[in-house]
Motif scaffolding. Structure first.
Motif, PDB file in Angstrom:
ATOM      1  N   GLY A 133       0.808  -1.207   0.000  1.00 24.86           N
ATOM      2  CA  GLY A 133       0.000   0.000   0.000  1.00 24.86           C
ATOM      3  C   GLY A 133       0.841   1.256   0.000  1.00 24.86           C
ATOM      4  O   GLY A 133       2.072   1.203   0.041  1.00 24.86           O
ATOM      5  N   ALA A 134       0.147   2.388  -0.038  1.00 24.58           N
ATOM      6  CA  ALA A 134       0.821   3.687  -0.071  1.00 24.58           C
ATOM      7  C   ALA A 134       0.031   4.703   0.733  1.00 24.58           C
ATOM      8  O   ALA A 134      -1.203   4.717   0.705  1.00 24.58           O
ATOM      9  N   ILE A 135       0.754   5.549   1.436  1.00 26.18           N
ATOM     10  CA  ILE A 135       0.158   6.627   2.224  1.00 26.18           C
ATOM     11  C   ILE A 135       0.670   7.953   1.673  1.00 26.18           C
ATOM     12  O   ILE A 135       1.863   8.104   1.403  1.00 26.18           O
ATOM     13  N   VAL A 136      -0.247   8.913   1.513  1.00 22.63           N
ATOM     14  CA  VAL A 136       0.147  10.255   1.070  1.00 22.63           C
ATOM     15  C   VAL A 136      -0.421  11.269   2.053  1.00 22.63           C
ATOM     16  O   VAL A 136      -1.626  11.292   2.325  1.00 22.63           O
ATOM     17  N   ASN A 137       0.447  12.088   2.587  1.00 22.13           N
ATOM     18  CA  ASN A 137       0.040  13.143   3.512  1.00 22.13           C
ATOM     19  C   ASN A 137       0.075  14.490   2.795  1.00 22.13           C
ATOM     20  O   ASN A 137       0.948  14.729   1.954  1.00 22.13           O
ATOM     21  N   LEU A 138      -0.855  15.368   3.144  1.00 22.59           N
ATOM     22  CA  LEU A 138      -0.871  16.710   2.582  1.00 22.59           C
ATOM     23  C   LEU A 138      -0.246  17.673   3.581  1.00 22.59           C
ATOM     24  O   LEU A 138      -0.722  17.794   4.716  1.00 22.59           O
ATOM     25  N   ALA A 139       0.831  18.315   3.172  1.00 21.13           N
ATOM     26  CA  ALA A 139       1.463  19.342   4.005  1.00 21.13           C
ATOM     27  C   ALA A 139       1.076  20.705   3.420  1.00 21.13           C
ATOM     28  O   ALA A 139      -0.078  20.953   3.115  1.00 21.13           O
ATOM     29  N   SER A 140       2.025  21.584   3.228  1.00 23.26           N
ATOM     30  CA  SER A 140       1.781  22.910   2.662  1.00 23.26           C
ATOM     31  C   SER A 140       3.120  23.572   2.404  1.00 23.26           C
ATOM     32  O   SER A 140       4.108  23.271   3.083  1.00 23.26           O
ATOM     33  N   CYS A 141       3.136  24.492   1.432  1.00 23.30           N
ATOM     34  CA  CYS A 141       4.376  25.242   1.235  1.00 23.30           C
ATOM     35  C   CYS A 141       4.673  26.113   2.446  1.00 23.30           C
ATOM     36  O   CYS A 141       5.795  26.582   2.623  1.00 23.30           O
ATOM     37  N   ALA A 142       3.678  26.297   3.323  1.00 21.84           N
ATOM     38  CA  ALA A 142       3.914  27.026   4.572  1.00 21.84           C
ATOM     39  C   ALA A 142       4.879  26.279   5.478  1.00 21.84           C
ATOM     40  O   ALA A 142       5.446  26.865   6.407  1.00 21.84           O
ATOM     41  N   ALA A 143       5.086  24.997   5.222  1.00 17.23           N
ATOM     42  CA  ALA A 143       6.096  24.253   5.977  1.00 17.23           C
ATOM     43  C   ALA A 143       7.488  24.823   5.723  1.00 17.23           C
ATOM     44  O   ALA A 143       8.384  24.687   6.561  1.00 17.23           O
ATOM     45  N   PHE A 144       7.666  25.450   4.573  1.00 15.95           N
ATOM     46  CA  PHE A 144       8.966  26.003   4.174  1.00 15.95           C
ATOM     47  C   PHE A 144       8.964  27.531   4.169  1.00 15.95           C
ATOM     48  O   PHE A 144       9.986  28.153   4.482  1.00 15.95           O
ATOM     49  N   ASP A 145       7.843  28.145   3.787  1.00 17.30           N
ATOM     50  CA  ASP A 145       7.744  29.599   3.613  1.00 17.30           C
ATOM     51  C   ASP A 145       6.654  30.176   4.500  1.00 17.30           C
ATOM     52  O   ASP A 145       5.816  30.950   4.042  1.00 17.30           O
ATOM     53  N   GLY A 146       6.627  29.799   5.763  1.00 18.84           N
ATOM     54  CA  GLY A 146       5.560  30.269   6.645  1.00 18.84           C
ATOM     55  C   GLY A 146       5.495  31.784   6.726  1.00 18.84           C
ATOM     56  O   GLY A 146       6.520  32.455   6.889  1.00 18.84           O
ATOM     57  N   GLN A 147       4.286  32.308   6.639  1.00 19.07           N
ATOM     58  CA  GLN A 147       4.093  33.757   6.656  1.00 19.07           C
ATOM     59  C   GLN A 147       3.820  34.273   8.067  1.00 19.07           C
ATOM     60  O   GLN A 147       3.638  33.495   9.006  1.00 19.07           O
ATOM     61  N   ILE A 148       3.773  35.582   8.212  1.00 12.34           N
ATOM     62  CA  ILE A 148       3.437  36.204   9.488  1.00 12.34           C
ATOM     63  C   ILE A 148       2.085  35.672   9.956  1.00 12.34           C
ATOM     64  O   ILE A 148       1.120  35.617   9.188  1.00 12.34           O
ATOM     65  N   GLY A 149       2.017  35.248  11.210  1.00 10.30           N
ATOM     66  CA  GLY A 149       0.772  34.724  11.768  1.00 10.30           C
ATOM     67  C   GLY A 149       0.546  33.247  11.511  1.00 10.30           C
ATOM     68  O   GLY A 149      -0.475  32.697  11.913  1.00 10.30           O
ATOM     69  N   GLN A 150       1.515  32.585  10.883  1.00  2.85           N
ATOM     70  CA  GLN A 150       1.344  31.176  10.543  1.00  2.85           C
ATOM     71  C   GLN A 150       2.204  30.230  11.383  1.00  2.85           C
ATOM     72  O   GLN A 150       2.446  29.098  10.977  1.00  2.85           O
ATOM     73  N   ALA A 151       2.619  30.652  12.547  1.00  2.00           N
ATOM     74  CA  ALA A 151       3.523  29.810  13.339  1.00  2.00           C
ATOM     75  C   ALA A 151       2.939  28.431  13.608  1.00  2.00           C
ATOM     76  O   ALA A 151       3.606  27.408  13.411  1.00  2.00           O
ATOM     77  N   SER A 152       1.691  28.358  14.049  1.00  2.00           N
ATOM     78  CA  SER A 152       1.090  27.060  14.375  1.00  2.00           C
ATOM     79  C   SER A 152       0.881  26.221  13.129  1.00  2.00           C
ATOM     80  O   SER A 152       1.173  25.016  13.112  1.00  2.00           O
ATOM     81  N   TYR A 153       0.378  26.849  12.063  1.00  2.00           N
ATOM     82  CA  TYR A 153       0.127  26.122  10.819  1.00  2.00           C
ATOM     83  C   TYR A 153       1.434  25.616  10.212  1.00  2.00           C
ATOM     84  O   TYR A 153       1.548  24.448   9.818  1.00  2.00           O
ATOM     85  N   SER A 154       2.435  26.469  10.163  1.00  2.22           N
ATOM     86  CA  SER A 154       3.726  26.076   9.598  1.00  2.22           C
ATOM     87  C   SER A 154       4.388  24.984  10.429  1.00  2.22           C
ATOM     88  O   SER A 154       4.984  24.055   9.884  1.00  2.22           O
ATOM     89  N   ALA A 155       4.280  25.088  11.745  1.00  2.00           N
ATOM     90  CA  ALA A 155       4.854  24.061  12.611  1.00  2.00           C
ATOM     91  C   ALA A 155       4.171  22.715  12.381  1.00  2.00           C
ATOM     92  O   ALA A 155       4.828  21.667  12.335  1.00  2.00           O
ATOM     93  N   SER A 156       2.846  22.744  12.233  1.00  2.00           N
ATOM     94  CA  SER A 156       2.112  21.491  12.022  1.00  2.00           C
ATOM     95  C   SER A 156       2.472  20.859  10.694  1.00  2.00           C
ATOM     96  O   SER A 156       2.693  19.640  10.606  1.00  2.00           O
TER      97      SER A 156
END
Length: 259
Positions: free
Chosen positions: A143-166
């Motif tokens: 089988g295969a698992i695919v998780n969805l992250a975000s470019c905010a993982a790399f380029d987190g913007q102002i106010g995105q600390a929690s989202y980028s960390a997650s």
């Protein structure tokens, strides 16, 4: 070596009632998999499941019993071969506000709990079921698992600390989980979307103008991405038998500015 054949299989898509998750669910169904839509939105989730010949399971991804229910529903439909973790949320907030007051820790923790811990919760339980299936090929693939992250993982913007960390956590656990699950023949990849056209932007003339403005910051093509385009990458991760332990940015080349 042929692509992974999903005919007669089952799959789970968290957040499958709308947006990227819905697009992934539809493409999995087109590939011959019976899809479990695991979502909190019962009305929309049931509608999507009905349209694609799947099953809806109301699921809070942070609850082990809900994840187990989704897995159980999938295994009744066929051998579980794919799990897509698309459920997630954001709650903007600066580390300290303009009055120098710190961000409420509960707000920070909630985003981490849903986006990171919820992803691990569902994938670990799905992996346990996948590991018990018969191998699909001479490599021992199960089988295969695919998780969805975000470019905010790399380029987190102002106010995105929690989202980028997650989302950074989702990126960071991709390789070790792929290593953990390799003995069971289960591949793990992560797709990190950029600016995607989802219902979050609303509808109408004002929303369309706002989205067009946002699109100008994308390198090329100068528009928001579509859920179907993200699903193409997810399906590649699932059906390409050599795709493993990778994080793929799907963002049109955007690099997010501070704000």
């Amino acid at each position: 070596m042929p692509r992974v054949n999903l005919q007669g299989s089952s799959s789970i898509v968290t957040g499958g009632a709308s947006g990227i998750g819905e697009a992934c669910a539809r493409q999995l169904a087109e590939a011959g998999s019976k899809v479990v839509i695991a979502d909190l939105n019962e009305e929309k989730g049931s509608q999507v499941a009905s349209e694609i010949g799947g099953v809806f399971v109301k699921c809070d991804v942070t609850k082990t019993e809900d994840a187990d229910a989704a897995v159980a529903a999938a295994t009744e439909l066929g051998p579980l071969r794919a799990c897509v973790n698309s459920a997630g949320l954001g709650a903007p907030g600066r580390t300290i506000n303009r009055d120098n007051e710190p961000l409420d820790l509960d707000k920070f923790s909630f985003v981490i709990k849903v986006n990171l811990i919820g992803t691990f919760n569902v994938l670990s339980r799905a992996a346990a079921a996948m590991a018990q299936t018969e191998a699909m090929d001479e490599d021992g693939s199960r089988g295969a698992i695919v998780n969805l992250a975000s470019c905010a993982a790399f380029d987190g913007q102002i106010g995105q600390a929690s989202y980028s960390a997650s989302k950074g956590g989702v990126v960071g656990m991709t390789l070790p989980i792929a290593r953990d699950l390799s003995v069971s023949g289960i591949r793990v990849n992560t797709v990190a979307p950029g600016l995607i056209d989802t219902p979050i932007y609303g509808e109408g003339e004002h929303a369309e103008a706002f989205k067009a403005h946002l699109g100008q910051s994308v390198l090329f093509p100068k528009r928001l991405g579509h859920g179907e385009e993200l699903a193409f990458a997810v399906m590649e991760c699932i059906t390409n038998p050599y795709m493993n332990a990778e994080v793929i940015r799907m963002d049109g080349g955007i690099r997010m500015p501070p704000k």
